[in-house]
Design an enzyme around this catalytic site. Sequence first.
Site, PDB file in Angstrom:
ATOM      1  N   ARG A  44       0.966  -1.201  -0.063  1.00 40.32           N
ATOM      2  CA  ARG A  44       0.152  -0.016   0.103  1.00 40.32           C
ATOM      3  C   ARG A  44       0.879   1.307  -0.045  1.00 40.32           C
ATOM      4  O   ARG A  44       1.400   1.404   1.033  1.00 40.32           O
ATOM      5  CB  ARG A  44      -0.757   0.096   1.428  1.00 40.32           C
ATOM      6  CG  ARG A  44      -1.873   1.083   1.421  1.00 40.32           C
ATOM      7  CD  ARG A  44      -2.727   1.031   2.567  1.00 40.32           C
ATOM      8  NE  ARG A  44      -3.577   2.019   2.745  1.00 40.32           N
ATOM      9  CZ  ARG A  44      -3.350   3.276   3.495  1.00 40.32           C
ATOM     10  NH1 ARG A  44      -2.134   3.260   4.041  1.00 40.32           N
ATOM     11  NH2 ARG A  44      -4.250   4.181   3.697  1.00 40.32           N
TER      12      ARG A  44
ATOM     13  N   SER B 210     -12.468  -3.038   1.249  1.00 39.48           N
ATOM     14  CA  SER B 210     -12.768  -2.461   2.596  1.00 39.48           C
ATOM     15  C   SER B 210     -14.257  -2.065   2.948  1.00 39.48           C
ATOM     16  O   SER B 210     -14.645  -1.228   1.825  1.00 39.48           O
ATOM     17  CB  SER B 210     -11.817  -1.064   2.714  1.00 39.48           C
ATOM     18  OG  SER B 210     -10.425  -1.402   2.781  1.00 39.48           O
TER      19      SER B 210
ATOM     20  N   LYS C  99      -3.893   6.186   8.784  1.00 35.73           N
ATOM     21  CA  LYS C  99      -4.611   6.598   7.674  1.00 35.73           C
ATOM     22  C   LYS C  99      -5.372   7.913   8.008  1.00 35.73           C
ATOM     23  O   LYS C  99      -6.124   7.825   9.120  1.00 35.73           O
ATOM     24  CB  LYS C  99      -5.896   5.510   7.611  1.00 35.73           C
ATOM     25  CG  LYS C  99      -6.701   5.604   6.166  1.00 35.73           C
ATOM     26  CD  LYS C  99      -7.403   4.380   6.279  1.00 35.73           C
ATOM     27  CE  LYS C  99      -8.562   4.669   5.159  1.00 35.73           C
ATOM     28  NZ  LYS C  99      -8.363   5.109   3.683  1.00 35.73           N
TER      29      LYS C  99
HETATM   30  N1  3NM Z   1      -7.624   1.045   6.447  1.00 39.40           N
HETATM   31  P1  3NM Z   1      -2.644   0.720  11.510  1.00 39.40           P
HETATM   32  S1  3NM Z   1      -7.607   1.875   8.729  1.00 39.40           S
HETATM   33  C1  3NM Z   1      -5.295   1.277   5.889  1.00 39.40           C
HETATM   34  O1  3NM Z   1     -10.521   1.370   8.130  1.00 39.40           O
HETATM   35  C2  3NM Z   1      -6.356   1.309   6.664  1.00 39.40           C
HETATM   36  O2  3NM Z   1     -10.401   0.806   6.307  1.00 39.40           O
HETATM   37  C3  3NM Z   1      -8.425   1.260   7.299  1.00 39.40           C
HETATM   38  O3  3NM Z   1      -3.212   1.027  10.135  1.00 39.40           O
HETATM   39  C4  3NM Z   1      -9.825   1.060   7.319  1.00 39.40           C
HETATM   40  O4  3NM Z   1      -2.469  -0.800  11.658  1.00 39.40           O
HETATM   41  C5  3NM Z   1      -6.099   1.540   8.081  1.00 39.40           C
HETATM   42  O5  3NM Z   1      -1.424   1.316  11.518  1.00 39.40           O
HETATM   43  C6  3NM Z   1      -4.907   1.917   8.815  1.00 39.40           C
HETATM   44  O6  3NM Z   1      -3.574   1.358  12.644  1.00 39.40           O
HETATM   45  C7  3NM Z   1      -4.205   0.690   9.305  1.00 39.40           C
END
Ligand code: 3NM
Length: 219
Positions: free
Chosen positions: A43, A115, A144
């Site tokens: 990503r 997602s 994010k």
């Molecule tokens: N998508 P971390 S949250 C890429 O809610 C991504 O769809 C999300 O990163 C969604 O593990 C997210 O550092 C970030 O929290 C996840």
Amino acid sequence: MALKFINKPSIYFIMGTENTGTRHPLTVLKEALEGGISHFQLREKGQFALTGDELKQFAKDCQQLCRAYGVPFIINDDVELAEEINADGIHIGQEDEEAAAVRKRLGPDKILGVSVHSVQEAAEAVGAGADYVGMGPVFPTYTKSDAKKPAGLVGILSVKSTYPNLPVIGIGGITPENAENVWAAGAEGVAVISSIAQAEDVAHQVKLFSHSYKKGALK
Ligand code: 3NM
């Protein structure tokens, strides 16, 4: 192809060059593979994101590492790149190209993940031919910037109660500690960026995620 199946407990690592701080992303990926991740998603986002030939080369390097460990290599969002280098799958968000169109482009054999943030979106993803859904953010995330309000475990529970056979991967703020609750909610996997990409000992951190599954199963 066996690679297509998403079984419990999937430890689904997501990474781009902006997520590993001062460490080389390929070193981090190798350590994560060594620790036993089951899936990898490239990503590549952010101000300094690689593009063009540099991105393609980086993607190929990640793919080669994943192949050496027998781990599916999935690309976020960039269908063209996924096709060009013959990635194992693609993951798209709600804002990306429509899931049904992506499935048509990729054919039945590639992994397609979408997602989702609600049962309605999960229903649409199933209709479009998704192999799994990423449900998030489960917990607050700093990775994010445009993440939605955390859905908590309720999001996973509600998708699983409507679609018991649909693989659900929790995402957002997941750590080895809170992962126990994600497993207990019925998720097939945990998708993780920062807790793995920024761990001091990446392979050990992945093992902690694997151990969290046994603890979650006892809940
Ligand atoms: N998508 P971390 S949250 C890429 O809610 C991504 O769809 C999300 O990163 C969604 O593990 C997210 O550092 C970030 O929290 C996840």
